[in-house]
Design a protein around this motif. Structure first.
Motif, mmCIF file in Angstrom:
data_model
loop_
_atom_site.group_PDB
_atom_site.id
_atom_site.type_symbol
_atom_site.label_atom_id
_atom_site.label_comp_id
_atom_site.label_asym_id
_atom_site.label_seq_id
_atom_site.Cartn_x
_atom_site.Cartn_y
_atom_site.Cartn_z
ATOM 1 N N VAL A 199 28.682 32.313 28.132
ATOM 2 C CA VAL A 199 27.988 31.328 28.601
ATOM 3 C C VAL A 199 26.633 31.713 29.027
ATOM 4 O O VAL A 199 26.784 32.879 29.527
ATOM 5 N N VAL A 200 25.592 30.907 29.250
ATOM 6 C CA VAL A 200 24.446 31.296 29.694
ATOM 7 C C VAL A 200 24.296 30.586 31.026
ATOM 8 O O VAL A 200 24.533 29.304 30.721
ATOM 9 N N GLN A 201 23.974 30.984 32.180
ATOM 10 C CA GLN A 201 23.842 30.538 33.401
ATOM 11 C C GLN A 201 22.506 30.625 33.983
ATOM 12 O O GLN A 201 21.891 31.588 34.020
ATOM 13 N N THR A 202 21.972 29.498 34.478
ATOM 14 C CA THR A 202 20.674 29.606 35.163
ATOM 15 C C THR A 202 20.874 29.364 36.813
ATOM 16 O O THR A 202 21.576 28.478 37.085
ATOM 17 N N VAL A 203 20.369 30.143 37.714
ATOM 18 C CA VAL A 203 20.672 29.793 38.928
ATOM 19 C C VAL A 203 19.123 29.317 39.535
ATOM 20 O O VAL A 203 18.106 29.878 39.337
ATOM 21 N N VAL A 204 19.414 28.069 39.995
ATOM 22 C CA VAL A 204 18.266 27.474 40.647
ATOM 23 C C VAL A 204 18.118 27.355 42.111
ATOM 24 O O VAL A 204 19.354 27.084 42.910
ATOM 25 N N PRO A 205 17.422 28.227 42.669
ATOM 26 C CA PRO A 205 17.199 28.304 44.408
ATOM 27 C C PRO A 205 17.058 26.804 44.873
ATOM 28 O O PRO A 205 16.368 26.133 44.309
ATOM 29 N N LEU A 206 17.849 26.625 45.862
ATOM 30 C CA LEU A 206 17.780 25.367 46.549
ATOM 31 C C LEU A 206 16.919 25.406 47.880
ATOM 32 O O LEU A 206 16.169 24.503 48.183
#
Length: 136
Positions: A31-38
């Motif tokens: 899978v490809v995962q994207t980390v989104v800073p909150l």
């Protein structure tokens, strides 16, 4: 090369019978995962896509199985720590659509080419010093 790309390329070469894959089963992260800073102390990881080979095989939780399995010799000091359960062995992993691998993946890679059993076997295979039916 990025590990995700190398698994996809290996699977594509295998699907089209353009290469013989030598070694052990890959980890199985497909899978490809994207980390989104909150904010300063938090982030969210989103699964944005799955990885498939050209024939439609999912890599998730299965990995790429080699055409010829060659298990690497492990130094005595590292025995018992050289394998991991793979993606399917992780708690809360994304399930595979086409099953899950029940075997462990090797994590040991020798520092020296002369100690790399998988590389030495592959070279012998290319030079014709060994013969395998799996060779296209």
């Amino acid at each position: 090369m990025n590990w995700r790309r190398s698994r996809a390329v290996s699977g594509a070469l295998q699907d089209h019978r353009r290469a013989t894959i030598v070694g052990t089963r890959s980890f199985g992260k497909g899978v490809v995962q994207t980390v989104v800073p909150l904010d300063d102390n938090a982030a969210m990881s989103l699964t944005t896509s799955r990885v498939y080979t050209p024939s439609g095989r999912s890599i998730q939780a299965l990995g790429i199985a080699p055409d010829i399995e060659v298990v690497q010799s492990i130094p005595a000091a590292l025995r018992g720590t050289e394998t991991v359960a793979g993606e399917a062995g992780l708690e809360r992993h994304l399930p595979g659509e086409q099953g899950e691998a029940t075997v462990k993946s090797s994590v040991y890679v020798p520092a020296s080419r002369t100690e790399d059993d998988q590389l030495r076997y592959a070279v012998k295979l290319v030079l014709g010093d060994v013969h395998q039916e799996a060779l296209p």
